[in-house]
Design an enzyme around this catalytic site. Structure first.
Site, PDB file in Angstrom:
ATOM      1  N   ASN A   1       2.760  -7.466  -9.707  1.00 13.98           N
ATOM      2  CA  ASN A   1       1.690  -8.060  -9.138  1.00 13.98           C
ATOM      3  C   ASN A   1       1.314  -9.515  -9.535  1.00 13.98           C
ATOM      4  O   ASN A   1       2.032  -9.823 -10.623  1.00 13.98           O
ATOM      5  CB  ASN A   1       0.601  -7.299  -8.877  1.00 13.98           C
ATOM      6  CG  ASN A   1      -0.074  -6.833 -10.188  1.00 13.98           C
ATOM      7  OD1 ASN A   1      -0.214  -7.745 -11.250  1.00 13.98           O
ATOM      8  ND2 ASN A   1      -0.614  -5.566 -10.281  1.00 13.98           N
TER       9      ASN A   1
ATOM     10  N   ALA B   1      -2.108   3.639  -4.354  1.00 19.90           N
ATOM     11  CA  ALA B   1      -0.783   3.901  -4.404  1.00 19.90           C
ATOM     12  C   ALA B   1       0.021   2.770  -3.782  1.00 19.90           C
ATOM     13  O   ALA B   1       1.318   2.737  -3.412  1.00 19.90           O
ATOM     14  CB  ALA B   1      -0.206   5.249  -3.749  1.00 19.90           C
ATOM     15  N   ALA B   2      -0.595   1.460  -3.315  1.00 15.28           N
ATOM     16  CA  ALA B   2       0.100   0.675  -2.659  1.00 15.28           C
ATOM     17  C   ALA B   2       1.157   0.036  -3.409  1.00 15.28           C
ATOM     18  O   ALA B   2       2.384  -0.049  -2.685  1.00 15.28           O
ATOM     19  CB  ALA B   2      -0.777  -0.342  -2.090  1.00 15.28           C
ATOM     20  N   GLY B   3       1.024  -0.334  -4.604  1.00 13.07           N
ATOM     21  CA  GLY B   3       2.137  -0.942  -5.252  1.00 13.07           C
ATOM     22  C   GLY B   3       3.373  -0.075  -5.536  1.00 13.07           C
ATOM     23  O   GLY B   3       4.578  -0.309  -5.589  1.00 13.07           O
ATOM     24  N   ASP B   4       2.792   1.122  -5.654  1.00 15.45           N
ATOM     25  CA  ASP B   4       4.149   2.171  -6.127  1.00 15.45           C
ATOM     26  C   ASP B   4       4.823   2.248  -5.045  1.00 15.45           C
ATOM     27  O   ASP B   4       6.206   2.423  -5.054  1.00 15.45           O
ATOM     28  CB  ASP B   4       3.581   3.598  -6.642  1.00 15.45           C
ATOM     29  CG  ASP B   4       2.810   3.347  -7.994  1.00 15.45           C
ATOM     30  OD1 ASP B   4       3.408   2.364  -9.012  1.00 15.45           O
ATOM     31  OD2 ASP B   4       2.126   3.977  -8.271  1.00 15.45           O
TER      32      ASP B   4
END
Length: 285
Positions: free
Chosen positions: A182, A232-235
């Site tokens: 990010n 959990a967006a990044g994962d």
């Protein structure tokens, strides 16, 4: 269908919903509480599976009350769990506070994940025959390095999500083919990312940007959704990207950005990760 091996963490998330997160020393009333299986490794494995890949998970749970549920969630998602071992002591846990804007604060206690210090012959064989190795930093760095070296030596692409971010040895960066970070992680890692051929930087609601080995960049616009929980967006982004990397960066970015956006529309990590059909339906609009 891409064959992916995830070497990473699995936790039980203790999720509390509040209107606003407390200041230091302050007590606030919560609006809700849930136990949700999570962990960056587990989340990314489930996301890759739901995005269309064949996935095996290499990790560890403890001998506590959470262990069977953590294994079940992976198994029910279609992720191979033959390399998920049980060790003495507690499983990993994460205490998560989600505010009224969907933003979160997270405290992770490694537990069994911290004891993932060795890879056995069966683990290494699974990595060698995979198309992609997917790793994060919620297990010991030496284990990530061992997995990445073995993958690189056997022609398996190495995807690293260097989170939680900290300084890493140059030996590890030399084995990484694709890094997913990010904006904050990119700023902290700085020139260390220069050694990685493919770097994807996520930009939250604004999407992501890809930098290839030739230095050319490719922007991926964000997908507008009503945000409930960003946990959990990044994962989810990373798992979907790994699942479609073999189709090229442009297609992989589109799948990843769409999947990551959809993951913010529900509360809780593993339950918010979208299915292949959900991602495909939004992509086709």
């Amino acid at each position: 269908m891409a064959r992916i091996v995830v070497v990473g963490s699995i936790n039980m998330d203790l999720v509390t919903s509040v209107r606003r997160r407390p200041e230091p020393g302050e007590t606030v009333s919560g609006d809700g509480f849930a136990l949700v299986p999570g962990g960056k490794g587990s989340n990314q494995a489930i996301a890759a599976r739901r995005a269309g890949a064949e996935v095996k998970f290499v990790g560890a749970v403890g001998d506590d009350v959470f262990a069977d549920e953590l294994r079940r969630v992976l198994h029910d998602a279609g992720v191979g769990v033959s390399r998920l071992r049980r060790v003495d002591g507690p499983s990993g846990v994460a205490a998560i506070v989600v505010d009224g804007n969907g933003e979160n604060s997270i405290i992770v206690v490694g537990g069994a994940n911290s004891r993932m210090t060795e890879l056995d012959a069966a683990d290494l064989e699974a990595i060698a025959v995979a198309d992609v190795l997917l790793c994060q930093l919620e297990i010991p760095v030496q284990t990530v390095l061992a997995a990445a070296r073995h993958a690189h030596a056997n022609g398996t692409a190495v995807v690293l999500n260097p989170s939680p971010v900290h300084e890493l040895p140059a030996d590890l960066w030399a084995e990484v083919d694709i890094a997913v970070v990010n904006e904050g992680e990119a700023a902290q890692l700085g020139s260390a990312l220069d050694a990685v051929p493919h770097v994807i930087t996520t930009l939250g609601a604004d999407g992501a940007i890809y930098r290839g080995p030739d230095g050319i960049t490719l922007p991926q616009p964000g997908v507008r959704v009503k945000v409930v929980d960003t946990t959990a967006a990044g994962d989810t982004f990373t798992g979907a990207l790994a699942a479609h990397w073999h189709e090229g960066p442009e297609i992989a970015l589109a799948w990843a950005s769409t999947a990551g956006a959809l993951a913010t529309t529900k509360l809780g990590a593993s339950v918010s990760i979208p299915t292949h059909s959900e991602i495909e339906r939004l992509l086709s609009r």
